[in-house]
Design an enzyme around this catalytic site. Structure first.
Site, short mmCIF file in Angstrom:
data_model
loop_
_atom_site.label_atom_id
_atom_site.label_comp_id
_atom_site.label_asym_id
_atom_site.label_seq_id
_atom_site.Cartn_x
_atom_site.Cartn_y
_atom_site.Cartn_z
CB ALA A 313 46.38 33.78 32.19
CD GLU A 315 45.82 39.93 37.21
OE1 GLU A 315 46.10 38.81 36.42
OE2 GLU A 315 45.98 40.37 38.15
CG HIS A 348 42.48 32.91 37.88
ND1 HIS A 348 42.67 32.39 39.15
CD2 HIS A 348 43.18 34.05 37.75
CE1 HIS A 348 43.50 33.23 39.85
NE2 HIS A 348 44.03 34.06 39.17
CD GLU A 349 44.15 35.68 34.52
OE1 GLU A 349 44.38 36.67 34.90
OE2 GLU A 349 44.86 34.52 35.26
CG HIS A 352 42.69 38.66 38.39
ND1 HIS A 352 42.69 38.87 39.75
CD2 HIS A 352 43.38 37.77 38.15
CE1 HIS A 352 43.62 38.00 40.13
NE2 HIS A 352 44.01 37.15 39.31
ZN ZN Z 1 45.51 35.79 39.17
#
Ligand code: ZN
Length: 891
Positions: A313, A315, A348-349, A352
């Site tokens: 992925a 961000e 996680h994204e 970010h």
């Molecule tokens: Zn990352």
């Protein structure tokens, strides 16, 4: 902004052939400058040329204020035309300005001087990835520059690229961007460094029936009357070039209105699978806003699922992109493991959007400030919303363990990687920057306490928002709130490679601890780390007392309070180190506390996992390790069982003959017991970690020759082939078992399934299974199939699976050397994965040949140098382990 794409270009630069569709490389021969810029990037991440010092000096002297980018894509010929207007502020007099540009055919450049546009000459430097604009005279202060260019919508999954969607004849293309770390220069000339923040005004001219997405919402759309429309986006906040996003195609949306409009965007036909990810996206957003106490600064956030994507992925601020299997969810197909990965990646994204987008590293050397935080906080989000998933046990399994493994090689790097223009998330650095960095943050939070950690993080984000930060900025924030020596401690972890092995030995009630760098191969290191150590003292009355001390030197002494009482070093497993108990009795005492579950699951995991690492390094005999596993015969927790299964599988791959048999015996006995207890069929209300465990253990049990598991798996697969439904939480194992016993018919069935499935999650299962055939001819057939039929984005999946198949692994090296030219064309990250998979297992029994091959290879190529070296070292570790175990049996 220009509108009609072809006409203008024909007039302005005369490269008519481009517009008429003749191959662009030929066309650009007409324009020498442009042709030079088209020269592809020759070198790899590790060795990209840095910018010339003069360019760098100019950069420092010039502030970027604003980019106005106009893009007109042509999705039939896969070309785009672009105009980029850059507002700059020169702090001193300049005569030329160098910008990054790669594979762009620049054909015009103007500067706005005294009320009018003045043409400028320019020169291109393809190897430096730079275009230099020569100004008509010396200028300082505000500068407005406009550059016209063309580019290809490439198929490299980098820069501005195309992705195909659909199947069975109904296919089409999306075009979108992927810029981190240094590929914005493939779409527009820019100062392509995270420090050079600016605001961005983006405008796209696209076919009327298509949709455009960018970082910010659409401000206006204007029909141009020629089947095209002009889409103008709202201006972005100040941000770095690598976070810019634009994409175009027949996207479909699912919307979730709110303070921030959240949208899932998918390729046609896929939006029905977007709801699950969208809902977890909303939760992750709420968690981050609350924890960081800073509102998400944009009015909308898109979560975009892309069929062809090199990474997991990305961000991009306000427009996060995902691989389809890491965002789309099919309730009949996506397994619990798949759900956990989807939520983990979304979280996680989302992190970010603050760590990386709002506060950006001032240089790539501080990339850990992005990735370590996103990794670590991703688990906080999961822990908050999905407590059943046992997030911190998953964290130890999927982050800390791989980091301890990766960092036990001599060929490793610091968390703070060498900086500069280009670097570099690659297969060598990622486990350090993501996994080790995340684990070190957990160690710091454990040391200073959760409340102070939170306070420090909030302070850091507030102070550096919309700007850049370095490691020191974070340490200072944490030190200010905790009044503990965070800077000194973090420097020892972030600026030096490796980690310690703590050797523990008691004398009376005193515990002597000694730290020494841990590596699988011998080392003479004198390094030491500033290390918070927690020891659990397991008192006879059933209570546990824990003692924490900061180990500042190589040695330390702790008072256990009483002689003879069992103790566990790294109690709670928040510390990033391994432990060796010098006295066999101390370890045996702990073994009893494993068997009766007196020790918590993370500690039961830590003891087994450390012991296996010591087997790998040759410090512990195989028999001792296997004997210790007898304490786990009634183990029921996910974390220690997954570790045992994976470590036994690793030993099974490396060892031979009688040694391999011993390992299989232990595996059958432990994993067979697990399957009998949890059942072969998933239960409706079982804990998700039980489902995850079963889907792995079932496959390993078959490999270890468990008759019950084999019978179950084969029966399930044959009913699957006949059209029955199989529970999604055993699908991966059952498919692998099907291939393991499979013939040509099974191969054809997989081929058909890969072709017809709508789910990327299912396709990943099929691709992993394709790596598990045992028949020599079928292995060869799969090898051809990978290069002929599997899409680029997924080719590394069956290759990785074959490298971990005892029958296929020995056949991978010859295939690798014979097909190397095709393999080198993979996305650099995927090629690295192929190397890291094949060398350590496929190279067994032919070490010298493999080494000699790469000595020659690296004489002429710089591609994947770090990954080749770490893979050769891993091969050496494996060979040494095979030899040592074998000779200890013989003696
Ligand atoms: Zn990352």
């Amino acid at each position: 902004m220009r509108s009609a794409f072809p006409a203008d270009l024909i007039v302005r630069c005369g490269i008519r052939e481009v517009v008429l569709g003749i191959h662009i490389r030929d066309a650009l021969l007409l324009n020498r400058d442009a042709f030079e810029v088209w020269a592809p990037r020759q070198t790899t991440c590790q060795s990209f040329p840095t910018m010339t010092s003069s360019c760098w000096t100019v950069m420092k002297e010039i502030e970027t204020i604003r980019y106005k980018i106009g893009i007109e894509p042509d999705l039939e010929r896969f070309l785009f035309s672009g105009t980029t207007e850059i507002s700059l502020e020169a702090n001193r007099v300049v005569r030329e300005i160098s910008l990054n540009a790669l594979e762009l055919a620049v054909w015009g450049c103007k500067i706005h001087l005294e009320g009018e546009d003045v043409e400028c000459s320019f020169s291109v430097h393809p190897k430096k990835e730079v275009v230099t604009v020569h100004l008509p005279r010396e200028i300082s202060g505000k500068i407005l520059m406009k550059i016209h260019y063309m580019g290809k919508i490439n198929d490299k999954m980098a820069g501005f690229y195309r992705s195909q969607y659909g199947r069975r004849g109904k296919t089409g293309h999306l075009a979108l961007t992927q810029f981190e770390e240094s590929d914005a220069r493939r779409a527009f000339p820019c100062f392509d460094h995270p420090l050079k923040k600016a605001v961005f005004d983006i405008e796209m001219t696209i076919d009327e029936h298509l949709v455009a997405i960018s970082n910010c919402p659409i401000q206006k759309e204007r029909l141009l009357g020629n089947g095209k429309k002009q889409v103008t986006f709202l201006q972005t906040p100040r941000m770095s070039t690598y976070l810019v996003f634009f994409g175009v195609g027949p996207f479909e949306f699912v919307e979730d209105p709110g303070d921030v409009l959240l949208r899932a965007a998918t390729a046609p036909g896929m939006k029905q699978y977007a709801r699950y990810g969208l809902e977890f996206g909303r939760k992750s957003l709420a968690f981050c806003e609350e924890y960081y106490r800073i509102k998400f600064p944009l009015p909308k956030l898109d979560l975009v699922a892309i069929p062809d994507f090199a990474f997991g992925a990305m961000e991009n601020w306000g427009a996060i992109t995902f691989r389809e299997n890491l965002f789309l969810h099919d309730p009949d197909i996506t397994s619990k493991t798949g759900e956990e990965r989807i939520c983990g990646v979304i979280a996680h994204e989302m992190v970010h959007q603050w760590f990386g987008n709002l506060v950006t590293p001032s240089d790539w050397k501080y990339l850990w400030l992005n990735e370590s935080f996103a990794t670590y906080f991703g688990y906080h989000v999961i822990d908050h919303y999905e407590p059943d998933w046992q997030a911190w046990e998953l964290f130890l399994q999927s982050q800390t363990e791989p980091a301890l493994h990766r960092d036990a090689l001599h060929e490793t790097c610091c968390i703070e990687i060498p900086g500069g223009d280009h670097v570099v998330i690659n297969a060598s650095t990622a486990p350090i920057i993501y996994n080790k960095g995340g684990s070190i943050l957990r160690q710091v939070e454990g040391y200073i306490g959760s409340e102070r950690f939170k306070e420090g993080v909030r302070h850091y984000l507030r102070k550096h928002q919309y700007a850049n930060a370095a490691s020191e900025d974070l340490w200072q924030a944490l030190e200010a709130v905790s009044e503990k020596p965070v800077t000194k401690m973090m420097k020892s972890w972030v600026e030096q490679p490796g980690y310690p092995l703590i050797q523990a030995k008691r004398d009376g009630q005193q515990l002597f601890l000694l730290q020494k760098r841990f590596t699988y191969l011998p080392n003479e290191s004198t390094q030491h780390w500033l290390l918070p150590i927690t020891v659990g003292i397991l008192l006879p009355n059933g209570e546990t007392r824990s003692v924490t001390a900061l180990m500042e030197d190589r040695g330390a002494i702790l008072d256990l309070g009483a002689p003879g009482v069992p103790y566990k070093v790294n109690y709670g497993q928040t510390g990033f180190y391994r432990v060796k108990y010098e006295e066999r009795k101390d370890l045996e005492d702990l073994g009893k506390l494993i068997a009766n579950k007196r020790l918590p699951a993370p500690d039961r995991w830590g003891l087994e996992n450390d012991l296996y690492a010591l087997l790998r390094s040759g410090d512990v005999p195989l028999d001792d390790y296997l004997a210790f596993l007898s304490h786990y015969l009634h183990e029921d927790a996910f974390l220690p069982l997954m570790s045992i299964a994976e470590n036994l599988f690793h030993a099974y791959l490396i060892l031979q003959d009688a040694d391999r048999e011993k390992v299989a015996d232990a595996g059958r006995s432990i994993l067979g017991g697990v399957l009998r207890r949890i059942g072969y069929e998933p239960e409706p209300e079982e804990n998700p970690t039980v489902s995850m465990l079963r889907d792995s253990v079932l496959w390993y049990a078959v490999l270890f020759d468990s008759k019950d598991a084999q019978e179950f798996g084969q029966a399930k697969f044959s009913s699957l082939m006949k059209g029955s439904n199989i529970h999604r939480d055993i699908m991966k194992s059952v498919m692998q078992i099907g291939a393991f016993y499979g013939d040509r018919n099974v191969f054809d069935w997989f081929d058909e399934r890969l072709d017809t499935s709508d789910s990327e999650h299912e396709r990943m299962n099929v691709l992993a299974a394709l790596g598990k055939f045992r028949d020599r001819e079928l292995i060869g057939q799969v090898q051809d199939y990978i290069l002929d039929k599997v899409p680029n984005r997924n080719r590394f999946v069956p290759i990785g699976s074959m490298a971990l198949n005892p029958d296929a692994a020995p056949r991978m090296w010859d295939w690798f050397t014979s097909r190397i030219h095709a393999l080198e064309q993979f996305h650099p990250l995927h090629y690295e994965r192929v190397l890291a998979a094949i060398i350590p297992y496929g190279g067994l029994e032919r070490e010298q040949e493999v080494k000699d091959f790469f000595v020659d290879y690296l004489k002429t190529k710089d591609q994947a140098r770090d990954v080749i070296q770490l893979s050769l070292e891993t091969l050496e570790v494996h060979s040494r382990m095979r030899r040592k175990v074998n000779s200890s049996i013989g003696s």
